[in-house]
Design a protein around this motif. Structure first.
Motif, PDB file in Angstrom:
ATOM      1  N   ILE A 836       1.267  -0.956   0.313  1.00 11.63           N
ATOM      2  CA  ILE A 836      -0.201  -0.358  -0.377  1.00 11.63           C
ATOM      3  C   ILE A 836       0.755   1.397   0.211  1.00 11.63           C
ATOM      4  N   ILE A 837       2.026   1.065   0.624  1.00  5.28           N
ATOM      5  CA  ILE A 837       2.904   2.268   0.993  1.00  5.28           C
ATOM      6  C   ILE A 837       3.840   2.545  -0.225  1.00  5.28           C
ATOM      7  N   TYR A 838       4.327   1.303  -0.605  1.00  2.00           N
ATOM      8  CA  TYR A 838       5.657   1.272  -1.180  1.00  2.00           C
ATOM      9  C   TYR A 838       5.382   1.011  -3.011  1.00  2.00           C
ATOM     10  N   LYS A 839       4.797   0.564  -2.968  1.00  2.00           N
ATOM     11  CA  LYS A 839       4.407   0.098  -4.557  1.00  2.00           C
ATOM     12  C   LYS A 839       2.922   0.283  -4.691  1.00  2.00           C
ATOM     13  N   GLN A 840       2.732   0.989  -4.680  1.00  2.00           N
ATOM     14  CA  GLN A 840       0.388   1.519  -4.435  1.00  2.00           C
ATOM     15  C   GLN A 840       1.008   1.341  -6.447  1.00  2.00           C
ATOM     16  N   GLU A 841       1.719   1.071  -7.679  1.00  2.00           N
ATOM     17  CA  GLU A 841       1.839   0.559  -9.036  1.00  2.00           C
ATOM     18  C   GLU A 841       0.844  -0.617  -8.998  1.00  2.00           C
ATOM     19  N   THR A 842       1.303  -1.309  -7.923  1.00  2.00           N
ATOM     20  CA  THR A 842       0.871  -2.872  -7.801  1.00  2.00           C
ATOM     21  C   THR A 842      -0.835  -2.894  -7.374  1.00  2.00           C
ATOM     22  N   ASN A 843      -1.419  -1.944  -6.349  1.00  2.00           N
ATOM     23  CA  ASN A 843      -2.389  -1.527  -6.268  1.00  2.00           C
ATOM     24  C   ASN A 843      -3.534  -1.159  -7.044  1.00  2.00           C
ATOM     25  N   THR A 844      -3.630  -1.735  -7.702  1.00  2.00           N
ATOM     26  CA  THR A 844      -4.355  -0.758  -8.423  1.00  2.00           C
ATOM     27  C   THR A 844      -5.907  -2.131  -9.295  1.00  2.00           C
ATOM     28  N   LYS A 845      -6.551  -1.644 -10.344  1.00  2.00           N
ATOM     29  CA  LYS A 845      -7.236  -2.779  -9.970  1.00  2.00           C
ATOM     30  C   LYS A 845      -6.584  -3.754 -11.365  1.00  2.00           C
ATOM     31  N   SER A 846      -7.020  -2.537 -12.165  1.00  5.04           N
ATOM     32  CA  SER A 846      -6.207  -3.235 -13.498  1.00  5.04           C
ATOM     33  C   SER A 846      -4.842  -4.363 -13.278  1.00  5.04           C
ATOM     34  N   ALA A 847      -3.753  -3.398 -12.923  1.00  5.02           N
ATOM     35  CA  ALA A 847      -2.743  -4.296 -12.035  1.00  5.02           C
ATOM     36  C   ALA A 847      -3.123  -6.127 -11.483  1.00  5.02           C
ATOM     37  N   PHE A 848      -4.204  -5.829 -10.473  1.00  3.91           N
ATOM     38  CA  PHE A 848      -4.051  -6.964 -10.086  1.00  3.91           C
ATOM     39  C   PHE A 848      -4.783  -8.009 -11.084  1.00  3.91           C
ATOM     40  N   LEU A 849      -5.794  -7.386 -11.540  1.00  5.18           N
ATOM     41  CA  LEU A 849      -6.188  -8.437 -13.046  1.00  5.18           C
ATOM     42  C   LEU A 849      -5.544  -9.051 -13.637  1.00  5.18           C
ATOM     43  N   LYS A 850      -4.501  -8.617 -13.899  1.00  2.00           N
ATOM     44  CA  LYS A 850      -4.249  -9.046 -14.541  1.00  2.00           C
ATOM     45  C   LYS A 850      -3.048 -10.114 -13.782  1.00  2.00           C
ATOM     46  N   MET A 851      -2.494 -10.017 -13.211  1.00  2.00           N
ATOM     47  CA  MET A 851      -1.636 -10.971 -12.175  1.00  2.00           C
ATOM     48  C   MET A 851      -2.342 -12.281 -11.953  1.00  2.00           C
ATOM     49  N   VAL A 852      -4.153 -11.753 -11.861  1.00  2.00           N
ATOM     50  CA  VAL A 852      -5.142 -13.056 -11.236  1.00  2.00           C
ATOM     51  C   VAL A 852      -5.115 -13.346 -12.595  1.00  2.00           C
ATOM     52  N   TYR A 853      -5.032 -12.853 -13.820  1.00  2.00           N
ATOM     53  CA  TYR A 853      -5.326 -13.495 -15.228  1.00  2.00           C
ATOM     54  C   TYR A 853      -4.080 -14.922 -15.891  1.00  2.00           C
ATOM     55  N   THR A 854      -3.053 -13.729 -15.112  1.00  2.00           N
ATOM     56  CA  THR A 854      -1.450 -14.797 -15.739  1.00  2.00           C
ATOM     57  C   THR A 854      -1.628 -15.615 -14.671  1.00  2.00           C
ATOM     58  N   TYR A 855      -2.291 -15.644 -13.655  1.00  2.00           N
ATOM     59  CA  TYR A 855      -1.823 -16.742 -12.487  1.00  2.00           C
ATOM     60  C   TYR A 855      -3.013 -17.823 -12.819  1.00  2.00           C
ATOM     61  N   SER A 856      -3.838 -17.538 -13.101  1.00  2.00           N
ATOM     62  CA  SER A 856      -5.384 -18.768 -13.928  1.00  2.00           C
ATOM     63  C   SER A 856      -5.277 -19.506 -14.632  1.00  2.00           C
ATOM     64  N   SER A 857      -4.353 -18.681 -15.825  1.00  2.00           N
ATOM     65  CA  SER A 857      -3.714 -19.068 -17.346  1.00  2.00           C
ATOM     66  C   SER A 857      -2.935 -20.045 -16.444  1.00  2.00           C
ATOM     67  N   LYS A 858      -1.806 -19.950 -16.429  1.00  2.00           N
ATOM     68  CA  LYS A 858      -1.088 -20.699 -15.841  1.00  2.00           C
ATOM     69  C   LYS A 858      -1.266 -21.994 -15.266  1.00  2.00           C
ATOM     70  N   SER A 859      -1.687 -21.719 -14.010  1.00  2.00           N
ATOM     71  CA  SER A 859      -2.692 -22.800 -13.592  1.00  2.00           C
ATOM     72  C   SER A 859      -3.330 -23.937 -14.132  1.00  2.00           C
ATOM     73  N   ALA A 860      -4.478 -23.060 -15.227  1.00  2.00           N
ATOM     74  CA  ALA A 860      -5.197 -24.023 -15.726  1.00  2.00           C
ATOM     75  C   ALA A 860      -4.417 -24.990 -16.891  1.00  2.00           C
ATOM     76  N   GLY A 861      -3.488 -24.470 -17.346  1.00  2.00           N
ATOM     77  CA  GLY A 861      -2.730 -25.433 -18.264  1.00  2.00           C
ATOM     78  C   GLY A 861      -1.822 -26.214 -17.513  1.00  2.00           C
ATOM     79  N   SER A 862      -2.046 -26.755 -15.769  1.00  2.00           N
ATOM     80  CA  SER A 862      -0.922 -27.327 -15.714  1.00  2.00           C
ATOM     81  C   SER A 862      -1.887 -28.232 -14.597  1.00  2.00           C
ATOM     82  N   VAL A 863      -2.965 -28.380 -14.809  1.00  2.00           N
ATOM     83  CA  VAL A 863      -4.238 -29.192 -14.343  1.00  2.00           C
ATOM     84  C   VAL A 863      -3.519 -31.054 -14.435  1.00  2.00           C
ATOM     85  N   ALA A 864      -2.838 -31.084 -13.470  1.00  2.00           N
ATOM     86  CA  ALA A 864      -2.836 -32.876 -13.063  1.00  2.00           C
ATOM     87  C   ALA A 864      -3.532 -33.871 -13.926  1.00  2.00           C
ATOM     88  N   VAL A 865      -4.546 -34.203 -14.821  1.00  2.00           N
ATOM     89  CA  VAL A 865      -5.312 -34.415 -15.147  1.00  2.00           C
ATOM     90  C   VAL A 865      -5.502 -35.087 -16.210  1.00  2.00           C
TER      91      VAL A 865
END
Length: 923
Positions: A836-865
């Motif tokens: 909140i104090i030192y990395k305010q650029e990552t504490n935005t909605k767009s940055a947060f969505l991008k991070m979640v989307y990237t993690y979701s894509s990687k997680s979905a592609g590596s599902v071990a089934v």
């Protein structure tokens, strides 16, 4: 009534007519007629001369050893009777007397007593044997004497047959107070009980406890020794040795035993005080031997010889040391001294004692004072008759006055007056010129009620027939080269204390304390006696009092234990000291340090609260579970920091009950909320269908927090009700008292901590599973680390807490509380505050969505089934996962399966970017 008559024979005493006995009247030493006759028994001579005839015949021999002091007692009796006869006390009734010499022998005294029992006006001096003597009129009405207790015991038993009153001025044996055995015996002196108690009191006051005792081997000596032994034992005075000398000087072993006694005194170098219960002629022989051996001791004299002038005038008597004794209380002797001045004018026809004394004066007049005294004592009656033939009669007034023993003279006069007052009581309504007017047993009853006024004090017989008069404490002092017998103090027999007339006499008493007579050195305060192998308790070693014991007096047998656990004493202590009370005080530097840490924690909590409140709508705050959950967690952290103050200061019941309950419930609330957060994070990013179904069932935030916290509340409630903590005093430190809180039940305390640990472990498992979440959202990783800090802190706490004692024990728990609280607080909130104090650029909605989307894509592609399930309205199918699922940019419409956090399973196609944004916004 039939009776048997016993004739009183006159035994042949010698060949010379002057002292031989032709009839019973010749047996009398001094006599005078009167309406009422009083008998007298005195040991005017110190011994009988025994012949060595074989066979031994029943002949009473002549006596030797004229005792001037006892002769003076007979004169005191005569003087008292003459004074009464010349007064109005008996209103015209005259008293007569018959005085007999016992020669210090029971046998001769019994012969005299038989004559007392003979019937009045019997021509043959016959003693009638009757079954009832109630109307029997004996020759005399009462008896004064005898001089020695052994003689009095025998005579009293004989006189008790007719209950003839016997009033002794000198017999002090304690046994004579027994009215069952001696019903007609009285005395005008205290019993030996008071004398031996006075002696013991003197010995104790002077600091002596190791003494020797010498006594005559007769009833008087044995009873006195027994009484003294009891008193000495009761007052912790030990008798180092006891020497018994034969009662009669004619005993062939007498001189041998005197030598043995002197050897014993010389050998016992630590014994510097000797108590002597002996007759005067015994003491005379003993002291002459002691002077030859240069014995120097403190001698404590009994009443028999404490005022004996013939002993105090022994040459070189001062070499023996100090002599202090107890004499009977004296009175005004002026009247008696006047009587003695006119004694030479008295007729001697009816007073053989006076006649013998005059003869002795004639024989011994040419000698110096002490030799004159010795000459008189050593003359036998037979020798005197031979020496006096060619001697002129000489009179010496000074000799009798110099030999007066005031105590014995006073008690003899009191005895006569007591009998006279009893006679007066009987003669109120009777004609007492008639000897049959009353019987001796009636006089006996009257004697019990007699009250005599002496020196303005009322004196009477007690229930034991004793007069409780006081003692004079006599000190033999050398004045102008002569040994003088002075009165040092008065001993009050009733109060049991010494009374001093002036400071000079008290100084004489204090000087006695300078002499040491102890078997062992005195144990100082702080020490106690340790008994050695010696049978005597006065022989001991002095050892220091052990810790927590003390002694505050000299020569204590044991040390007192400090009376309760709140006091202590060091080794060799004379008192107990109050233990210092210790607790973790507010002013203690370590307590201040811990309070500063707690205060800093509170400030940190408030700061985090402010930061989160200002950044309420930012993704980081929202991703933390929302402001409500954060406030609850921060509030619980605040309460945990606050609970530490209850561990500091004087423990009270309120603090003891509050601190653990407040900490336990607050920590449980905190862990419960973090558990919900861990569960939510795992639920949002889990792609395992089975795990997700389980987490959906578990994820009920409000009921879960209430349930988890409620269980802890129940645990603490039961703890406070059934085994509540309380304030206790810890005495494990010898010189201190630790005030601390006793937890009441270690089991309840363990259950409380165990329950928190169980919740923390569950929280740790959930957080551990979510440790690989997106970097900016990876709260689970820090929760895992916080739980590890908690576990390490409390695992270390258990052995440290169990082995620590003292005032810093509460500090141990404060430290572990602070460590675990800081660990969880910092791991939970500081990373977010940093963003909140030192990395305010990552504490935005767009940055947060991008991070979640990237993690979701990687997680979905590596599902071990091995297969995916496609779901449609009419059917489902399974197909291999295509490579396009790993790169969803090229296979947006491909047949893949993954899950957006918090949403249902999406089947068959990869969600577009706007769908992912929608899912994240719902988290």
């Amino acid at each position: 009534m039939a009776f048997v008559s016993f004739l009183i024979p006159c035994f042949v005493m010698g060949t010379d007519i002057a002292f031989s006995c032709q009839n019973a009247a010749d047996f009398v030493g001094a006599s005078s007629p009167g309406d009422i006759v009083i008998g007298g028994l005195f040991a005017v001579h110190s011994e009988m001369l025994h012949t060595e005839e074989d066979p031994i015949k029943p002949v009473i021999q002549n006596c030797a050893g004229f005792e001037v002091q006892v002769f003076l007692q007979t004169l005191a009796m005569i003087h008292a009777i003459e004074t009464i006869n010349n007064s109005t006390l008996l209103s015209g009734i005259t008293l007569g007397y018959e005085i007999y010499d016992t020669c210090a022998e029971v046998t001769k005294a019994m012969a005299s007593a038989l004559r007392f029992l003979s019937k009045f006006n019997s021509s043959e001096d016959a003693v009638e044997f009757k079954c009832n003597y109630s109307d029997y009129i004996p020759r005399i009405k009462a008896v004064t004497g005898a001089s020695y207790s052994e003689v009095s015991m025998a005579v009293s038993r004989l006189l008790a047959l007719q209950l003839i009153p016997q009033v002794s001025p000198a017999s002090s044996a304690e046994i004579l107070s027994d009215k069952i055995r001696f019903p007609s015996f009285f005395r005008t002196i205290p019993s030996d009980f008071h004398q031996t108690r006075a002696m013991t009191h003197l010995i104790c006051e002077s600091g002596w406890n190791w003494i020797g005792v010498i006594a005559t081997d007769d009833d008087n000596g044995r009873f006195a020794l027994e009484s003294f032994g009891v008193q000495a034992m009761a007052n912790n005075v030990c008798i180092a040795f006891k020497e018994m000398l034969p009662a009669y000087l004619s005993d062939s072993t007498f001189h041998t035993k005197v030598d043995h006694a002197i050897e014993k005194i010389v050998k016992e170098t630590k014994v510097n005080v000797i108590v002597v219960f002996m007759r005067q002629f015994h003491v005379l022989k003993l002291f002459k031997k002691a002077i030859e051996r240069n014995v120097n001791k403190i001698w404590i004299a009994s009443d028999n010889w404490s005022a004996a002038v013939k002993i105090s005038t022994i040459p070189n008597i001062k070499q023996l040391g100090t002599i202090v004794g107890f004499g009977f209380k004296s009175g005004d002797m002026s009247s008696f001294q006047d009587f003695l001045r006119n004694l030479h004018e008295k007729p001697t026809e009816n007073n053989k004692f006076l006649r013998e004394y005059i003869m002795l004066l004639s024989v011994c007049a040419h000698l110096e004072y002490h030799d004159f005294q010795t000459c008189i004592s050593n003359q036998s009656q037979d020798d005197l008759l031979e020496d006096v033939e060619n001697k002129h009669q000489i009179w010496r007034d000074d000799f009798l006055n110099a030999n007066i023993e005031p105590g014995f003279i006073q008690s003899t006069i009191l005895a006569v007056y007591a009998i006279a007052h009893a006679i007066k009581g009987q003669c109120k309504n009777r004609n007492c010129k008639d000897p049959s007017a009353f019987t001796p047993w009636e006089l006996l009853e009257e004697l019990k009620k007699v009250i005599i006024i002496d020196d303005d004090k009322e004196i009477k017989f007690d229930s034991n027939g004793d007069m409780s008069t006081s003692y004079d404490v006599l000190l033999w002092k050398e004045i102008d080269g002569h040994m003088e017998i002075t009165t040092m103090a008065e001993y009050d027999a009733e109060k049991g204390d010494f009374i001093f007339e002036d400071e000079e006499k008290k100084k004489d008493f204090l000087n006695l304390k300078k002499v040491q007579s102890t078997c062992s050195q005195h144990c100082r305060p702080g020490q106690m006696k340790k008994v050695t192998e010696s049978p005597h308790t006065c022989c001991y070693e002095c050892v220091y009092c052990p810790e927590n014991h003390y002694s505050n007096q000299t020569d204590m047998d044991y040390c007192y234990r400090c009376n309760n656990k709140t006091y202590w004493a060091p080794i060799n202590s004379t008192t107990c000291y109050k233990k210092t009370i210790y607790f973790l005080a507010w002013t203690d530097w370590f307590a201040v340090f811990l309070l500063l840490l707690s205060a800093f924690g509170v400030v940190l909590v408030l700061s985090i609260c402010v930061i989160f409140t200002k950044n309420l709508n930012t993704p980081v705050v929202k991703a933390s579970g929302g402001l409500t959950v954060c406030y609850i967690i921060l509030f619980s952290h605040f309460l945990i920091f606050l609970s530490t103050i209850f561990f500091i200061g004087v423990p009270t019941e309120f603090k003891c009950k509050t601190r653990q309950a407040l900490f336990g419930i607050s920590f449980t609330l905190c862990i419960s909320c973090i558990l919900i957060k861990s569960l939510k994070i795992l639920l949002a990013f889990s792609f395992d269908p089975k795990l997700q179904n389980f987490l959906k069932c578990m994820y009920k935030p409000i009921p879960t927090v209430i349930t988890c916290t409620g269980i802890q509340v129940i645990i603490c409630t039961f703890w406070l009700i059934f085994s509540t903590p309380f304030v206790s005093q810890n005495f494990s430190i010898p010189r201190a008292i630790i005030l601390e809180c006793n937890e009441g039940s270690i089991v309840a305390f363990g259950i409380m901590l165990g329950y928190i640990a169980a919740l923390a472990f569950i929280c740790f498992i959930f957080a551990f599973k979510g440790r690989k979440l997106p970097e900016n959202y990876n709260e689970a990783k820090f929760i895992t680390f916080g739980m590890l800090i908690y576990f390490i802190a409390w695992i270390v706490f258990i052995p440290v807490y169990a082995t620590t004692f003292g005032k810093y024990l509460p500090a141990v728990e404060i430290i572990v509380v602070l460590i675990s609280n800081y660990g969880i607080l910092c791991c939970t909130f500081l990373p977010k505050c940093y963003i909140i104090i030192y990395k305010q650029e990552t504490n935005t909605k767009s940055a947060f969505l991008k991070m979640v989307y990237t993690y979701s894509s990687k997680s979905a592609g590596s599902v071990a089934v091995s297969q995916v399930s496609l779901d449609s309205k009419s059917s489902s199918f399974r197909a291999p996962i295509s490579d396009s699922c790993k790169t969803h940019k090229n296979s947006v419409n491909g047949n893949c399966q993954f899950q957006v956090p918090g949403q249902s399973l999406i089947t068959g196609k990869v969600l577009p970017r706007n769908a992912a944004r929608k899912r994240v916004s719902s988290i």
